[in-house]
Design a protein around this motif. Structure first.
Motif, short mmCIF file in Angstrom:
data_model
loop_
_atom_site.label_atom_id
_atom_site.label_comp_id
_atom_site.label_asym_id
_atom_site.label_seq_id
_atom_site.Cartn_x
_atom_site.Cartn_y
_atom_site.Cartn_z
N LYS A 15 0.85 -1.19 0.00
CA LYS A 15 0.00 0.00 0.00
C LYS A 15 0.89 1.24 0.00
O LYS A 15 1.99 1.22 0.56
CB LYS A 15 -0.90 0.03 1.23
CG LYS A 15 -2.00 -1.00 1.17
CD LYS A 15 -2.91 -0.84 2.37
CE LYS A 15 -4.02 -1.87 2.30
NZ LYS A 15 -4.88 -1.80 3.49
N VAL A 16 0.38 2.30 -0.60
CA VAL A 16 1.15 3.54 -0.70
C VAL A 16 0.35 4.71 -0.12
O VAL A 16 -0.86 4.80 -0.32
CB VAL A 16 1.58 3.79 -2.17
CG1 VAL A 16 0.39 4.00 -3.08
CG2 VAL A 16 2.54 4.94 -2.29
N PHE A 17 1.06 5.56 0.65
CA PHE A 17 0.45 6.72 1.30
C PHE A 17 1.33 7.94 1.12
O PHE A 17 2.55 7.84 1.15
CB PHE A 17 0.30 6.48 2.82
CG PHE A 17 -0.53 5.30 3.18
CD1 PHE A 17 -1.90 5.41 3.32
CD2 PHE A 17 0.07 4.06 3.39
CE1 PHE A 17 -2.67 4.31 3.65
CE2 PHE A 17 -0.69 2.95 3.73
CZ PHE A 17 -2.06 3.07 3.86
N ARG A 18 0.69 9.09 0.97
CA ARG A 18 1.43 10.36 1.00
C ARG A 18 1.76 10.67 2.45
O ARG A 18 1.08 10.20 3.35
CB ARG A 18 0.55 11.50 0.46
CG ARG A 18 0.35 11.46 -1.04
CD ARG A 18 -0.28 12.77 -1.48
NE ARG A 18 0.76 13.79 -1.42
CZ ARG A 18 1.17 14.51 -2.46
NH1 ARG A 18 0.61 14.35 -3.63
NH2 ARG A 18 2.12 15.41 -2.34
N VAL A 19 2.76 11.50 2.68
CA VAL A 19 3.12 11.89 4.05
C VAL A 19 1.91 12.47 4.77
O VAL A 19 1.68 12.20 5.95
CB VAL A 19 4.32 12.88 4.06
CG1 VAL A 19 4.48 13.52 5.42
CG2 VAL A 19 5.59 12.16 3.66
N LYS A 20 1.09 13.26 4.07
CA LYS A 20 -0.05 13.88 4.74
C LYS A 20 -1.14 12.87 5.12
O LYS A 20 -2.09 13.21 5.80
CB LYS A 20 -0.61 15.04 3.92
CG LYS A 20 -1.18 14.71 2.58
CD LYS A 20 -1.63 16.00 1.89
CE LYS A 20 -2.00 15.78 0.46
NZ LYS A 20 -2.25 17.03 -0.23
N GLU A 21 -0.96 11.60 4.72
CA GLU A 21 -1.89 10.54 5.11
C GLU A 21 -1.29 9.65 6.21
O GLU A 21 -1.78 8.54 6.45
CB GLU A 21 -2.21 9.65 3.90
CG GLU A 21 -2.89 10.36 2.76
CD GLU A 21 -3.06 9.46 1.55
OE1 GLU A 21 -4.23 9.26 1.13
OE2 GLU A 21 -2.05 8.94 1.02
N LEU A 22 -0.26 10.12 6.88
CA LEU A 22 0.42 9.32 7.91
C LEU A 22 -0.51 8.82 9.00
O LEU A 22 -0.25 7.77 9.59
CB LEU A 22 1.55 10.13 8.56
CG LEU A 22 2.94 9.91 7.98
CD1 LEU A 22 3.94 10.80 8.69
CD2 LEU A 22 3.37 8.48 8.02
N SER A 23 -1.59 9.53 9.26
CA SER A 23 -2.53 9.10 10.30
C SER A 23 -3.14 7.74 9.98
O SER A 23 -3.64 7.04 10.86
CB SER A 23 -3.62 10.15 10.50
OG SER A 23 -4.37 10.29 9.30
N LYS A 24 -3.09 7.33 8.71
CA LYS A 24 -3.62 6.02 8.29
C LYS A 24 -2.61 4.89 8.50
O LYS A 24 -2.92 3.73 8.29
CB LYS A 24 -4.02 6.06 6.82
CG LYS A 24 -5.11 7.04 6.48
CD LYS A 24 -5.38 7.06 5.00
CE LYS A 24 -6.46 8.07 4.64
NZ LYS A 24 -6.67 8.11 3.18
N VAL A 25 -1.36 5.25 8.87
CA VAL A 25 -0.29 4.27 9.02
C VAL A 25 -0.04 4.01 10.50
O VAL A 25 0.15 4.96 11.28
CB VAL A 25 1.01 4.77 8.34
CG1 VAL A 25 2.15 3.78 8.55
CG2 VAL A 25 0.78 5.02 6.85
#
Length: 161
Positions: A26-36
Protein backbone atom coordinates in the motif's frame (compact mmCIF):
# COMPACT_ATOMS: atom_id res chain seq x y z
CA UNK A 1 5.24 -2.97 5.13
CA UNK A 2 3.92 0.15 3.39
CA UNK A 3 5.30 2.85 1.12
CA UNK A 4 5.12 6.48 2.26
CA UNK A 5 6.21 9.31 -0.03
CA UNK A 6 6.54 13.06 -0.39
CA UNK A 7 6.37 14.47 -3.91
CA UNK A 8 6.23 18.05 -5.12
CA UNK A 9 6.14 17.68 -8.91
CA UNK A 10 4.99 14.06 -9.31
CA UNK A 11 8.29 12.37 -10.17
CA UNK A 12 8.67 10.77 -6.72
CA UNK A 13 4.97 9.82 -6.71
CA UNK A 14 5.54 7.92 -9.94
CA UNK A 15 8.30 5.92 -8.24
CA UNK A 16 6.05 5.21 -5.24
CA UNK A 17 3.27 4.01 -7.56
CA UNK A 18 5.70 1.85 -9.59
CA UNK A 19 7.06 0.31 -6.41
CA UNK A 20 3.54 -0.38 -5.14
CA UNK A 21 2.60 -2.01 -8.47
CA UNK A 22 5.69 -4.26 -8.35
CA UNK A 23 5.34 -5.25 -4.69
CA UNK A 24 1.65 -5.07 -3.87
CA UNK A 25 2.45 -2.74 -0.94
CA UNK A 26 0.00 0.00 0.00
CA UNK A 27 1.15 3.54 -0.70
CA UNK A 28 0.45 6.72 1.30
CA UNK A 29 1.43 10.36 1.00
CA UNK A 30 3.12 11.89 4.05
CA UNK A 31 -0.05 13.88 4.74
CA UNK A 32 -1.89 10.54 5.11
CA UNK A 33 0.42 9.32 7.91
CA UNK A 34 -2.53 9.10 10.30
CA UNK A 35 -3.62 6.02 8.29
CA UNK A 36 -0.29 4.27 9.02
CA UNK A 37 0.29 2.35 12.27
CA UNK A 38 3.45 3.65 13.99
CA UNK A 39 4.80 0.09 14.23
CA UNK A 40 4.27 -0.63 10.52
CA UNK A 41 7.48 -1.01 8.54
CA UNK A 42 7.91 1.80 6.00
CA UNK A 43 9.88 2.36 2.83
CA UNK A 44 10.06 6.14 2.48
CA UNK A 45 10.49 8.00 -0.80
CA UNK A 46 11.08 11.75 -0.87
CA UNK A 47 12.35 14.38 -3.27
CA UNK A 48 15.66 15.98 -2.49
CA UNK A 49 16.58 19.62 -2.10
CA UNK A 50 20.24 20.42 -1.43
CA UNK A 51 20.79 16.89 -0.13
CA UNK A 52 17.82 17.04 2.27
CA UNK A 53 15.09 14.44 1.71
CA UNK A 54 11.80 16.29 1.95
CA UNK A 55 9.11 14.89 4.25
CA UNK A 56 11.42 12.47 6.06
CA UNK A 57 11.48 14.44 9.32
CA UNK A 58 7.73 13.86 9.70
CA UNK A 59 8.40 10.11 9.99
CA UNK A 60 10.96 10.19 12.83
CA UNK A 61 8.56 8.42 15.23
CA UNK A 62 7.67 5.77 12.65
CA UNK A 63 9.36 2.48 11.77
CA UNK A 64 11.24 3.55 8.63
CA UNK A 65 13.26 0.60 7.29
CA UNK A 66 14.64 2.11 4.06
CA UNK A 67 14.85 5.56 2.49
CA UNK A 68 14.82 6.57 -1.18
CA UNK A 69 15.78 10.06 -2.27
CA UNK A 70 14.78 11.39 -5.68
CA UNK A 71 16.70 14.12 -7.50
CA UNK A 72 17.75 15.31 -10.95
CA UNK A 73 21.46 14.47 -10.69
CA UNK A 74 23.03 11.28 -12.00
CA UNK A 75 23.93 10.44 -8.39
CA UNK A 76 22.88 11.68 -4.96
CA UNK A 77 24.12 15.22 -4.40
CA UNK A 78 26.37 16.40 -2.96
CA UNK A 79 27.22 12.70 -2.41
CA UNK A 80 25.64 9.64 -0.79
CA UNK A 81 27.49 9.96 2.54
CA UNK A 82 26.51 13.63 2.88
CA UNK A 83 22.85 12.77 2.17
CA UNK A 84 22.91 9.99 4.79
CA UNK A 85 24.49 12.35 7.36
CA UNK A 86 22.22 15.36 6.62
CA UNK A 87 19.13 13.18 6.91
CA UNK A 88 20.30 11.22 9.99
CA UNK A 89 19.69 7.83 8.34
CA UNK A 90 22.97 6.11 9.12
CA UNK A 91 22.39 2.36 9.40
CA UNK A 92 19.32 2.39 7.14
CA UNK A 93 19.46 1.36 3.49
CA UNK A 94 19.49 4.47 1.27
CA UNK A 95 18.63 4.34 -2.42
CA UNK A 96 19.00 7.20 -4.87
CA UNK A 97 16.34 7.41 -7.60
CA UNK A 98 16.94 9.77 -10.48
CA UNK A 99 13.77 11.81 -10.82
CA UNK A 100 13.20 14.91 -12.85
CA UNK A 101 12.09 18.50 -13.01
CA UNK A 102 9.95 20.75 -15.12
CA UNK A 103 11.52 23.37 -17.41
CA UNK A 104 12.24 26.68 -15.70
CA UNK A 105 9.63 28.49 -17.80
CA UNK A 106 6.89 26.22 -16.35
CA UNK A 107 7.79 26.90 -12.71
CA UNK A 108 6.09 29.49 -10.53
CA UNK A 109 6.78 31.58 -7.46
CA UNK A 110 9.82 31.06 -5.24
CA UNK A 111 10.90 27.89 -7.09
CA UNK A 112 11.29 29.88 -10.29
CA UNK A 113 13.16 32.70 -8.55
CA UNK A 114 15.57 30.35 -6.75
CA UNK A 115 16.24 28.19 -9.80
CA UNK A 116 16.75 31.29 -11.98
CA UNK A 117 19.40 32.52 -9.55
CA UNK A 118 21.06 29.10 -9.49
CA UNK A 119 21.02 28.97 -13.31
CA UNK A 120 22.62 32.42 -13.52
CA UNK A 121 25.34 31.27 -11.10
CA UNK A 122 25.98 28.08 -13.15
CA UNK A 123 26.20 30.03 -16.40
CA UNK A 124 28.58 32.63 -14.95
CA UNK A 125 31.19 30.08 -13.87
CA UNK A 126 34.26 29.88 -16.04
CA UNK A 127 35.02 26.24 -15.27
CA UNK A 128 32.33 24.64 -17.38
CA UNK A 129 32.32 20.84 -17.45
CA UNK A 130 29.93 18.15 -18.64
CA UNK A 131 28.12 17.95 -15.29
CA UNK A 132 27.56 21.71 -15.16
CA UNK A 133 26.38 21.82 -18.81
CA UNK A 134 23.94 18.99 -18.04
CA UNK A 135 22.61 20.88 -14.99
CA UNK A 136 22.04 24.00 -17.12
CA UNK A 137 20.20 21.97 -19.76
CA UNK A 138 18.02 20.24 -17.15
CA UNK A 139 16.99 23.56 -15.59
CA UNK A 140 16.26 25.21 -18.95
CA UNK A 141 14.59 22.26 -20.71
CA UNK A 142 13.32 20.04 -17.91
CA UNK A 143 14.15 16.38 -17.50
CA UNK A 144 12.42 13.08 -16.80
CA UNK A 145 14.73 10.37 -15.46
CA UNK A 146 12.02 8.19 -13.88
CA UNK A 147 12.63 4.61 -15.02
CA UNK A 148 11.47 1.28 -13.63
CA UNK A 149 15.02 -0.09 -13.70
CA UNK A 150 16.06 2.56 -11.16
CA UNK A 151 13.96 0.66 -8.60
CA UNK A 152 15.94 -2.59 -9.06
CA UNK A 153 18.24 -2.05 -6.02
CA UNK A 154 15.17 -1.35 -3.85
CA UNK A 155 13.45 -4.51 -5.10
CA UNK A 156 16.61 -6.54 -4.52
CA UNK A 157 16.77 -5.24 -0.95
CA UNK A 158 13.11 -6.16 -0.39
CA UNK A 159 13.71 -9.67 -1.74
CA UNK A 160 16.57 -10.27 0.71
CA UNK A 161 14.43 -9.46 3.78
Amino acid sequence: MVIVYESKTGFTKRYADMLAAKTGLKVFRVKELSKVNQDEEIIFLGWMKVGKIQGLDKLRKYNVKAVCGSGTGRTAEPDTEAVITRNKIKGKPFFYLRGGCFPLKELKSMDKIMLSMFLKMLKSRRDKDEKREEAISIIENGFDGVKEENLEPVLEWLNTR
